[in-house]
Motif scaffolding. Sequence first.
Motif, PDB file in Angstrom:
ATOM      1  N   ALA A  69       0.833  -1.212   0.000  1.00 60.58           N
ATOM      2  CA  ALA A  69       0.000   0.000   0.000  1.00 60.58           C
ATOM      3  C   ALA A  69       0.862   1.255   0.000  1.00 60.58           C
ATOM      4  O   ALA A  69       0.505   2.260  -0.612  1.00 60.58           O
ATOM      5  CB  ALA A  69      -0.932  -0.012   1.200  1.00 60.58           C
ATOM      6  N   ARG A  70       1.988   1.197   0.693  1.00 62.37           N
ATOM      7  CA  ARG A  70       2.940   2.303   0.650  1.00 62.37           C
ATOM      8  C   ARG A  70       4.039   1.946  -0.333  1.00 62.37           C
ATOM      9  O   ARG A  70       4.732   0.935  -0.173  1.00 62.37           O
ATOM     10  CB  ARG A  70       3.529   2.572   2.034  1.00 62.37           C
ATOM     11  CG  ARG A  70       4.486   3.752   2.060  1.00 62.37           C
ATOM     12  CD  ARG A  70       4.892   4.112   3.472  1.00 62.37           C
ATOM     13  NE  ARG A  70       5.741   5.284   3.498  1.00 62.37           N
ATOM     14  CZ  ARG A  70       6.111   5.924   4.611  1.00 62.37           C
ATOM     15  NH1 ARG A  70       5.682   5.473   5.786  1.00 62.37           N
ATOM     16  NH2 ARG A  70       6.886   6.985   4.550  1.00 62.37           N
ATOM     17  N   LEU A  71       4.193   2.758  -1.370  1.00 64.37           N
ATOM     18  CA  LEU A  71       5.178   2.460  -2.408  1.00 64.37           C
ATOM     19  C   LEU A  71       6.603   2.617  -1.874  1.00 64.37           C
ATOM     20  O   LEU A  71       6.831   3.374  -0.921  1.00 64.37           O
ATOM     21  CB  LEU A  71       4.981   3.394  -3.601  1.00 64.37           C
ATOM     22  CG  LEU A  71       3.642   3.308  -4.344  1.00 64.37           C
ATOM     23  CD1 LEU A  71       3.665   4.247  -5.542  1.00 64.37           C
ATOM     24  CD2 LEU A  71       3.338   1.891  -4.785  1.00 64.37           C
ATOM     25  N   PRO A  72       7.570   1.932  -2.472  1.00 63.35           N
ATOM     26  CA  PRO A  72       8.971   2.181  -2.106  1.00 63.35           C
ATOM     27  C   PRO A  72       9.320   3.651  -2.322  1.00 63.35           C
ATOM     28  O   PRO A  72       8.629   4.372  -3.061  1.00 63.35           O
ATOM     29  CB  PRO A  72       9.742   1.268  -3.064  1.00 63.35           C
ATOM     30  CG  PRO A  72       8.768   0.212  -3.474  1.00 63.35           C
ATOM     31  CD  PRO A  72       7.425   0.886  -3.492  1.00 63.35           C
ATOM     32  N   GLY A  73      10.395   4.099  -1.701  1.00 64.36           N
ATOM     33  CA  GLY A  73      10.830   5.479  -1.848  1.00 64.36           C
ATOM     34  C   GLY A  73      11.215   5.818  -3.278  1.00 64.36           C
ATOM     35  O   GLY A  73      11.513   4.923  -4.089  1.00 64.36           O
ATOM     36  N   GLU A  74      11.214   7.103  -3.586  1.00 63.12           N
ATOM     37  CA  GLU A  74      11.513   7.534  -4.953  1.00 63.12           C
ATOM     38  C   GLU A  74      12.915   7.093  -5.390  1.00 63.12           C
ATOM     39  O   GLU A  74      13.117   6.715  -6.538  1.00 63.12           O
ATOM     40  CB  GLU A  74      11.365   9.046  -5.068  1.00 63.12           C
ATOM     41  CG  GLU A  74       9.921   9.530  -4.988  1.00 63.12           C
ATOM     42  CD  GLU A  74       9.807  11.021  -5.238  1.00 63.12           C
ATOM     43  OE1 GLU A  74      10.845  11.668  -5.500  1.00 63.12           O
ATOM     44  OE2 GLU A  74       8.669  11.537  -5.164  1.00 63.12           O
ATOM     45  N   ARG A  75      13.880   7.146  -4.485  1.00 66.50           N
ATOM     46  CA  ARG A  75      15.239   6.745  -4.858  1.00 66.50           C
ATOM     47  C   ARG A  75      15.275   5.268  -5.243  1.00 66.50           C
ATOM     48  O   ARG A  75      15.895   4.891  -6.258  1.00 66.50           O
ATOM     49  CB  ARG A  75      16.197   7.009  -3.702  1.00 66.50           C
ATOM     50  CG  ARG A  75      17.637   6.593  -3.982  1.00 66.50           C
ATOM     51  CD  ARG A  75      18.552   6.953  -2.841  1.00 66.50           C
ATOM     52  NE  ARG A  75      18.603   8.406  -2.645  1.00 66.50           N
ATOM     53  CZ  ARG A  75      19.300   8.991  -1.670  1.00 66.50           C
ATOM     54  NH1 ARG A  75      19.979   8.263  -0.819  1.00 66.50           N
ATOM     55  NH2 ARG A  75      19.298  10.304  -1.565  1.00 66.50           N
ATOM     56  N   GLU A  76      14.598   4.427  -4.445  1.00 67.36           N
ATOM     57  CA  GLU A  76      14.571   2.992  -4.744  1.00 67.36           C
ATOM     58  C   GLU A  76      13.874   2.723  -6.078  1.00 67.36           C
ATOM     59  O   GLU A  76      14.341   1.898  -6.882  1.00 67.36           O
ATOM     60  CB  GLU A  76      13.864   2.248  -3.615  1.00 67.36           C
ATOM     61  CG  GLU A  76      13.804   0.745  -3.803  1.00 67.36           C
ATOM     62  CD  GLU A  76      13.109   0.029  -2.664  1.00 67.36           C
ATOM     63  OE1 GLU A  76      12.662  -1.119  -2.873  1.00 67.36           O
ATOM     64  OE2 GLU A  76      13.005   0.621  -1.565  1.00 67.36           O
ATOM     65  N   LEU A  77      12.776   3.397  -6.337  1.00 73.16           N
ATOM     66  CA  LEU A  77      12.062   3.190  -7.597  1.00 73.16           C
ATOM     67  C   LEU A  77      12.886   3.694  -8.780  1.00 73.16           C
ATOM     68  O   LEU A  77      12.902   3.066  -9.855  1.00 73.16           O
ATOM     69  CB  LEU A  77      10.703   3.905  -7.555  1.00 73.16           C
ATOM     70  CG  LEU A  77       9.620   3.253  -6.683  1.00 73.16           C
ATOM     71  CD1 LEU A  77       8.394   4.156  -6.600  1.00 73.16           C
ATOM     72  CD2 LEU A  77       9.235   1.879  -7.244  1.00 73.16           C
ATOM     73  N   ALA A  78      13.559   4.825  -8.604  1.00 72.90           N
ATOM     74  CA  ALA A  78      14.392   5.348  -9.688  1.00 72.90           C
ATOM     75  C   ALA A  78      15.521   4.375 -10.023  1.00 72.90           C
ATOM     76  O   ALA A  78      15.871   4.177 -11.206  1.00 72.90           O
ATOM     77  CB  ALA A  78      14.949   6.709  -9.301  1.00 72.90           C
ATOM     78  N   GLU A  79      16.099   3.752  -9.002  1.00 74.92           N
ATOM     79  CA  GLU A  79      17.156   2.767  -9.248  1.00 74.92           C
ATOM     80  C   GLU A  79      16.585   1.540  -9.959  1.00 74.92           C
ATOM     81  O   GLU A  79      17.225   0.974 -10.857  1.00 74.92           O
ATOM     82  CB  GLU A  79      17.794   2.356  -7.926  1.00 74.92           C
ATOM     83  CG  GLU A  79      18.640   3.453  -7.284  1.00 74.92           C
ATOM     84  CD  GLU A  79      19.163   3.058  -5.916  1.00 74.92           C
ATOM     85  OE1 GLU A  79      18.786   1.967  -5.421  1.00 74.92           O
ATOM     86  OE2 GLU A  79      19.951   3.845  -5.341  1.00 74.92           O
TER      87      GLU A  79
END
Length: 239
Positions: free
Chosen positions: A27-37
């Motif tokens: 429900a809570r997405l991974p952080g932006e840095r993790e998704l960008a990687e």
Amino acid sequence: MSAEQPLHYLRIRDQLALDIAQQRLAARLPGERELAERFCCTRVTLREALQQLETEGVVYRENRRGWFVSPPRVRYNPTRTVGFMDYVAAQGRVPRTETLRREHARADAAIALRMGLEEGAALLRIERRRWVDERPVLLEHILLDAAWCSPALLEEDLDTSLTRLLQERFDLRPRRCDLAMHPCALGAIEADSLQLAPGSPGLFLERLSYADGVRAVELDQEFWRPDALEIVMQVQYPD
């Protein structure tokens, strides 16, 4: 923006939407840095994809908390007189009302014109925040003509259905209403109450209720999270 970037963020948008549809993300997405990687992209490109999904109501962002998958929308039929607490509960969700302010007020020139009152007429002002499943979904500003509605209303428990309270406690029932709605940008007060950033998109809904064919007695202005509501109406075709 380069010629390739729009395709890149749309591919990311499509993959995130698929992951959400197949429940492969929490429900809570991974952080932006993790998704960008994960997608080998810049955070600027990632945010374009997330903002596209936010516009579509698939995800939402909370100030200083990150991105979340949007829960199912509440279905609302504006032609019916069922109150928020009742229609939300009927859909298997958990509604809650939080009264933020209650006070006596006077109609300024704009409100007097809107409600057909004398400038300076006595009003009751109520501000409430409504929750669904412990997520704030709307901020509500209510103005009632004090000459129609007893000032004793302000002493009642307002964390409930105001429609039912007016009927059962004071034997008052508006007979009709004018309803208007349009997209809006949330101001600082509304956005903060809904745990969003100022300027976030919202849905503005205004209901002007009449005690009879002419007399306006209640002005209700609601600021909704745009991903929380689905307007549903049943239309009867003519013979």
